[in-house]
Write a protein that holds these residues in place. Structure first.
Motif, mmCIF file in Angstrom:
data_model
loop_
_atom_site.group_PDB
_atom_site.id
_atom_site.type_symbol
_atom_site.label_atom_id
_atom_site.label_comp_id
_atom_site.label_asym_id
_atom_site.label_seq_id
_atom_site.Cartn_x
_atom_site.Cartn_y
_atom_site.Cartn_z
ATOM 1 N N LYS A 196 3.814 1.584 -1.346
ATOM 2 C CA LYS A 196 4.336 1.778 -2.699
ATOM 3 C C LYS A 196 3.278 2.392 -3.602
ATOM 4 O O LYS A 196 3.565 3.302 -4.381
ATOM 5 C CB LYS A 196 4.790 0.440 -3.285
ATOM 6 N N VAL A 197 2.031 1.892 -3.509
ATOM 7 C CA VAL A 197 0.955 2.408 -4.350
ATOM 8 C C VAL A 197 0.684 3.874 -4.037
ATOM 9 O O VAL A 197 0.545 4.707 -4.940
ATOM 10 C CB VAL A 197 -0.323 1.554 -4.162
ATOM 11 N N VAL A 198 0.629 4.199 -2.755
ATOM 12 C CA VAL A 198 0.392 5.592 -2.358
ATOM 13 C C VAL A 198 1.549 6.473 -2.824
ATOM 14 O O VAL A 198 1.340 7.599 -3.273
ATOM 15 C CB VAL A 198 0.176 5.686 -0.826
ATOM 16 N N LYS B 234 0.835 -1.202 0.000
ATOM 17 C CA LYS B 234 0.000 0.000 0.000
ATOM 18 C C LYS B 234 0.867 1.249 0.000
ATOM 19 O O LYS B 234 0.551 2.240 -0.646
ATOM 20 C CB LYS B 234 -0.927 0.017 1.214
ATOM 21 N N VAL C 145 2.450 10.880 -9.166
ATOM 22 C CA VAL C 145 1.642 11.310 -10.305
ATOM 23 C C VAL C 145 0.961 12.642 -9.990
ATOM 24 O O VAL C 145 0.926 13.548 -10.834
ATOM 25 C CB VAL C 145 0.595 10.227 -10.655
ATOM 26 N N LEU C 146 0.431 12.761 -8.771
ATOM 27 C CA LEU C 146 -0.222 14.022 -8.395
ATOM 28 C C LEU C 146 0.759 15.188 -8.381
ATOM 29 O O LEU C 146 0.424 16.296 -8.809
ATOM 30 C CB LEU C 146 -0.889 13.886 -7.024
ATOM 31 N N SER C 147 1.972 14.956 -7.907
ATOM 32 C CA SER C 147 2.949 16.047 -7.890
ATOM 33 C C SER C 147 3.323 16.456 -9.311
ATOM 34 O O SER C 147 3.508 17.649 -9.589
ATOM 35 C CB SER C 147 4.188 15.641 -7.095
ATOM 36 N N LYS D 110 3.394 6.029 -5.480
ATOM 37 C CA LYS D 110 3.253 6.258 -6.918
ATOM 38 C C LYS D 110 2.145 7.262 -7.202
ATOM 39 O O LYS D 110 2.285 8.122 -8.072
ATOM 40 C CB LYS D 110 2.968 4.935 -7.631
ATOM 41 N N LYS D 111 1.034 7.151 -6.480
ATOM 42 C CA LYS D 111 -0.064 8.102 -6.682
ATOM 43 C C LYS D 111 0.379 9.515 -6.332
ATOM 44 O O LYS D 111 0.047 10.470 -7.035
ATOM 45 C CB LYS D 111 -1.275 7.713 -5.831
ATOM 46 N N LEU D 112 1.133 9.660 -5.243
ATOM 47 C CA LEU D 112 1.637 10.982 -4.875
ATOM 48 C C LEU D 112 2.589 11.526 -5.932
ATOM 49 O O LEU D 112 2.596 12.723 -6.212
ATOM 50 C CB LEU D 112 2.321 10.930 -3.517
#
Length: 150
Positions: free
Chosen positions: A64-66, A62, A72-74, A68-70
Motif C-alpha cells: 500500500k505504501v509503495v 508495504k 505521488v510520483l506519477s 501511494k508513493k508511485l
C-alpha cells in the motif's frame, strides 16, 4: 417382479473371510506418544501460520505504501510534463524591461556582496595567520584578547 438378488449384509460373501478382529500391535504407550507428537506438530504449524500471517500483513502494508508513493510520483511526472508542454510566453513592453532591469540590479548586488564577503574572510584569515606567526602585534586588540575573543 421378484428380486432374485437380495443382499444380506450380515452374512459374509466368502466363507474364507476372517471375522475375528485383527490383533493391534500398537500399545497404549505408542498411541499416546504419537498423540503427543501430533500435538507438538500442531503447535508448530500454528506458530508457523501465525508468522506467515504477520508477514503477509507486513507485505500488504508495504505494498500500500509503495502504491501511494508511485501515485505521488506519477502525479509529479504529469505536472513536470505539463510544465514542459506549456509554451513560454514573453511579455513585451516597458513593464517587462523594468522587471528585467530590477532582476539584473538585484543579481549584481548579490555578486558584489558575495565578492566583498570573500575578501573580508580572506583578510581576516591572513591577519590571524600573521598575528600567530608573530609578524604583527595587535596593540589595539588587547581588549578582545582579554575577553577571550582572540
Amino acid at each position: 417382479m421378484s428380486n432374485t438378488y437380495q443382499m444380506n449384509y450380515r452374512t459374509p460373501i466368502a466363507e474364507s473371510w476372517n471375522h475375528t478382529p485383527l490383533p493391534t500391535f500398537e500399545a497404549a504407550e505408542d498411541v499416546s506418544s504419537m498423540l503427543e507428537r501430533l500435538k507438538a506438530e500442531s503447535n508448530s504449524l500454528e506458530s508457523y501460520f501465525t508468522e506467515l500471517e504477520s508477514e503477509l500483513k507486513r507485505v500488504h502494508l508495504k505494498r500500500k505504501v509503495v502504491g501511494k508513493k508511485l501515485g505521488v510520483l506519477s502525479e509529479l511526472i504529469k505536472d513536470v510534463d505539463a510544465l514542459h508542454a506549456e509554451p513560454v510566453t514573453v511579455a513585451a513592453g516597458p513593464q517587462m524591461e523594468v522587471m528585467t532591469a530590477a532582476a539584473q540590479r538585484g543579481s549584481r548586488k548579490k555578486q558584489i556582496f558575495a565578492v566583498a564577503s570573500i575578501v573580508l574572510v580572506a583578510l581576516a584569515v591572513a591577519f590571524i595567520a600573521l598575528e600567530k606567526n608573530g609578524q604583527i602585534s595587535c596593540v589595539t586588540c588587547a581588549p578582545a584578547k582579554a575577553l577571550g575573543l582572540m
